[in-house]
Design an enzyme around this catalytic site. Structure first.
Site, short mmCIF file in Angstrom:
data_model
loop_
_atom_site.label_atom_id
_atom_site.label_comp_id
_atom_site.label_asym_id
_atom_site.label_seq_id
_atom_site.Cartn_x
_atom_site.Cartn_y
_atom_site.Cartn_z
CB CYS A 188 -0.93 -0.01 1.20
SG CYS A 188 -0.09 -0.01 2.80
CB CYS A 227 -14.42 -38.41 -18.59
SG CYS A 227 -14.30 -37.79 -20.28
CG HIS A 229 -16.12 -40.05 -23.32
ND1 HIS A 229 -16.84 -39.71 -22.21
CD2 HIS A 229 -16.83 -41.01 -23.95
CE1 HIS A 229 -17.95 -40.42 -22.17
NE2 HIS A 229 -17.97 -41.22 -23.22
CB CYS A 244 -12.21 -35.73 -36.80
SG CYS A 244 -13.33 -34.34 -36.54
CB CYS A 284 -16.20 -34.74 -22.15
SG CYS A 284 -16.88 -36.32 -22.74
CB CYS A 310 -20.65 -18.40 3.78
SG CYS A 310 -21.26 -20.04 3.32
CG HIS A 323 -25.29 -18.62 3.30
ND1 HIS A 323 -24.07 -18.32 2.74
CD2 HIS A 323 -25.69 -17.50 3.94
CE1 HIS A 323 -23.76 -17.07 3.02
NE2 HIS A 323 -24.72 -16.55 3.75
#
Length: 785
Positions: free
Chosen positions: A50, A154, A156, A191, A238, A312, A739
């Site tokens: 500061c 994952c 894939h 691809c 994905c 919180c 919360h």
């Protein structure tokens, strides 16, 4: 303006992608680039200091000799208030930039020349200044990293099979293959097709041609080109899972399409950066029962903490702790210089003092026009709130849960703070404020055959008590609404200290008889924190119950729960009669627990500590102690000798523990008990305060067969009178969702007595009645009268 002579003499470099640039708020207070004096960012190490009355930037120069700094000042642009945007998907969030919201001004400062403004003699500083201004801020960087921890590969991405790159050489990687868009482009890793992303809010950003490609080909995995960085991070999506993922072989998969990671530069905001911005816009409305907006209050000790995204739980606990005189005396020193640290943002002492100054000084407790909320009757201005980003990152560093952006259990977070403060160094012999919470719990075991007894004392800094559940009517009864009858705090403490019968073998008389077991307080702390456990196993899942607990504002007398210790005429079991070591597990119950998937060691411990005869009690113990540091320590532990040879363990690990304030003897015992794992050793030290002996000038706790302590924390004087000081309340079906807010009793200007103040993240308001909230509080903080 004179030219600075120090520019050419210094070997300055722009910040690298891995370097942290503190260009948002000061590392030692909450002054920021939004203040009148702005923030000075050191151009040598990129510390933020500061430039106002505290002038921590100059202190940084005095300590480290870094002369050049970039002063950054930010002012908000005037914008028209708009209606809240409609709900949008993660992939369609508009990438709003700082330039859209703020005006930024910069100037160069040289402390060696003692000039507020200088002109560089050449263009050497320009790339450094550009690097500082373009760097991701510390808070945003940590938020993004925390969110990214949620991402996993994952099936894939792991099993991706790429086609031969027949046409990629002629493909234009700067434009969508189906339209003329040149941003928000997604490359199909299977691809090599390049398609634009989904349409963003407002109708811009994409025509969803990447998604259309998936619909037509089922090619699931795509990467956002503008998000790829040289260190291998990128947005991977994905479409099959409809989730953001990671690709462990991203470099290889990109190289297949002619993209070299080393030459990539991030050009667009990532999905996570945009998601963080969207999450932080979440707001709360606070009104009275008749719909009137609660009035905000301002002043010392009335400063809110902004929500960093599900933070919180942190804010509510911190507000309760820094209301206590022990924490204020320890960390609030407005007239002192901050402690010396080469990295203030990573120093716990510095960050706790920064937090204390921010909350208690009142300098930041002021109205902010951008935090206005409205009701039917009037509009209310709240605070901007302090963003405790450095503190959250430091507290959660290397922790599997608190380093994430998920909602966490406020009670577990409180214990985590206690642990870190206890293990940290205390400069200048300052007291550890956690000591004010410490007391001794007494466990009394009596053999029902020979009537001999054993006392054990455990040093604790909290009490977790069960809340008895008495449903109104019978469950399933049409007349029952599922509610519960209210109970008093005394009923909860009665349940906590009530006796029970357990199966243990007496090593004195040799009989396999039952023992009576009872817990009570041997001493009481200055500050008592109570966790109310309102949970019930429903289909083997712990579910929160809304059971009202009646707690008064008036002082309560807890003398009845104090024990005087062994009485005259009691015969004490010999020291070698360790009931834990001779515990015989109920094999039938053990098999059932193992069959449910619980580890054998944990199951044995649960049965040992719950009487060895009740499956549900053991299940409750396992679920409520899943995060205990010592949960995987076996009951039949090999005893560690006090004078174990130091050479049996890595000297560097012992040195690391020494740096945390743990002496050699304790370090050796901890490493021996945890197989040399330094992280588990730290947890072991913290979870075995009563297992430690007195060594050197370090005061520790140790109990003998009579249950007495050489040094006893807490008070054994009567009456033991306590008054409720603050509470942490939670709304939601689980402590990991919903919360948290804090209610703290404070003396406000103009009020003759104490008033209840609610801290709802950055919003701080006075409330007239908290009777209903007290009934459902999760944590109660009591102060000894």
């Amino acid at each position: 303006m004179a030219a600075c002579l120090h520019v050419d003499a210094l070997d300055l470099q722009p910040p690298s992608s891995s370097q942290v640039v503190y260009r948002e708020d000061c590392t030692q207070c909450f002054d920021s680039i939004d203040d009148e004096s702005g923030l000075n960012v050191c151009l040598s190490c990129f510390n933020g200091g500061c430039a106002g009355s505290s002038d921590h930037a100059r202190l940084h120069y005095e300590r480290f000799g870094h002369p050049l700094a970039l002063n950054i000042k930010r002012t908000q642009k005037e914008v028209q208030r708009e209606e809240p945007p409609q709900k949008i998907s993660k992939l369609a969030i508009t990438a709003e930039t700082d330039e859209d919201r703020y005006n930024l001004s910069t100037r160069l400062v040289c402390y060696s020349c003692d000039q507020e403004t200088t002109k560089a003699s050449n263009s050497k500083l320009q790339p450094i200044i550009v690097g500082v201004m373009n760097a991701t801020t510390f808070s945003k960087r940590e938020e993004i990293k925390a969110w990214e921890q949620e991402f996993i590969p994952c099936e894939h991405t792991i099993s991706l099979v790429q086609q031969e790159p027949r046409h990629i050489k002629s493909q234009d990687l700067s434009q969508c293959s189906r339209c003329d868009l040149k941003e928000n482009l997604w490359l199909c890793l299977e691809c090599g097709n390049l398609g634009c992303g989904r349409t963003q809010f407002g109708g811009t950003g994409g025509n969803s041609h990447g998604l259309s490609h998936f619909d037509e080909t089922s090619h699931a995995v795509a990467v956002k080109l503008g998000s790829i960085t040289a260190d291998g991070s990128a947005d991977i999506y994905c479409y099959q899972c409809n989730e953001e993922r990671t690709d462990p072989d991203l470099a290889t998969h990109l190289a297949h399409w002619g993209i070299n990671l080393a030459g990539r530069e991030k050009t667009e905001k990532s999905l996570m950066e945009m998601q963080v911005e969207q999450n932080l816009r979440w707001d709360f409305t606070m009104t009275t029962g008749d719909g009137h907006e609660l009035n905000s209050i301002f002043g010392p000790g009335l400063t809110g903490l902004s929500n960093l995204g599900n933070s919180c739980y942190l804010s509510s606990v911190v507000q309760c702790l820094f209301d206590l005189p022990e924490f204020q005396r320890r960390y609030y020193h407005p007239d002192e210089r901050p402690p010396f640290s080469e990295d203030p943002a990573a120093d716990l002492e510095t960050q706790l003092r920064k937090l204390a100054d921010g909350i208690l000084s009142g300098r930041y407790s002021r109205q902010n026009k951008n935090t206005m909320t409205s009701s039917d009757s009037h509009e209310t201005l709240h605070q901007k709130g302090l963003a405790p980003s450095m503190f959250k990152h430091l507290i959660g560093r290397d922790h599997a849960e608190f380093s994430t952006m998920r909602q966490q259990d406020a009670f577990e977070f409180l214990l985590h703070i206690f642990k870190l403060i206890t293990l940290s160094k205390h400069p200048g012999g300052l007291d550890n404020p956690v000591e004010s919470f410490r007391f001794c719990m007494e466990q009394r075991l009596e053999c029902l055959n020979c009537k001999k007894v054993r006392y054990r004392l455990d040093v604790q800094d909290n009490v977790s008590i069960p809340v008895p559940a008495h449903r109104v009517g019978n469950l399933g009864d049409t007349a029952s609404d599922g509610s519960f009858e209210p109970v008093t705090l005394f009923e909860c403490l009665d349940a906590f200290t009530s006796g029970e019968v357990v199966d243990l073998r007496c090593t004195c008389c040799g009989s396999q008889e039952k023992f009576s077991k009872r817990s009570s307080f041997r001493t009481m702390p200055a500050q008592l924190v109570i966790n109310a456990r309102r949970f019930e196993l429903i289909n083997w899942v712990p579910t929160k119950l809304d059971i009202p607990v009646e707690v008064n504002d008036e002082p309560v007398d807890l003398t009845a729960y104090l024990s005087a210790g062994p009485t005259d005429g009691e015969e004490v079991l010999p020291e070698d009669g360790d009931s834990d070591r001779d515990f015989q597990v109920n094999s039938e119950l053990l098999g059932q627990l193992i069959g449910m998937g619980f580890p054998e060691v944990r199951s044995e411990k649960a049965l040992s500590l719950t009487g060895n005869a009740d499956l549900e009690a053991a299940m409750n113990w396992l679920l409520s102690h899943v995060d205990d540091p010592s949960v995987d320590e076996p009951i039949k532990k090999k005893q560690i000798t006090r004078d174990a040879p130091y050479h049996a363990h890595d000297p560097s690990k012992i040195a690391q523990l020494n740096d945390m304030g743990i002496d050699n003897s304790r370090a050796v015992r901890a490493l021996a008990a945890t197989g040399g794992d330094i992280n588990r050793a730290i947890d072991w030290v913290f979870s075995h305060p009563d297992d430690i002996v007195e060594t050197g000038d370090t005061q520790q706790y140790t109990s003998n067969q009579h249950g007495s302590l050489e040094t006893t924390p807490g008070f054994d004087t009567t009456p033991a009178t306590y008054q409720l000081r603050s509470i942490v309340c939670h709304k939601g079906s689980s402590v990991h969702a919903g919360h948290y807010v804090a209610f703290v009793r404070k003396r406000l200007p103009g009020n003759s007595g104490l008033s209840w103040v609610m801290f709802n993240d950055e919003k701080v308001v006075e409330v007239a009645d908290v009777q209903e909230m007290k009934k459902f509080a999760y944590l109660y903080f009591f102060s000894r009268v």
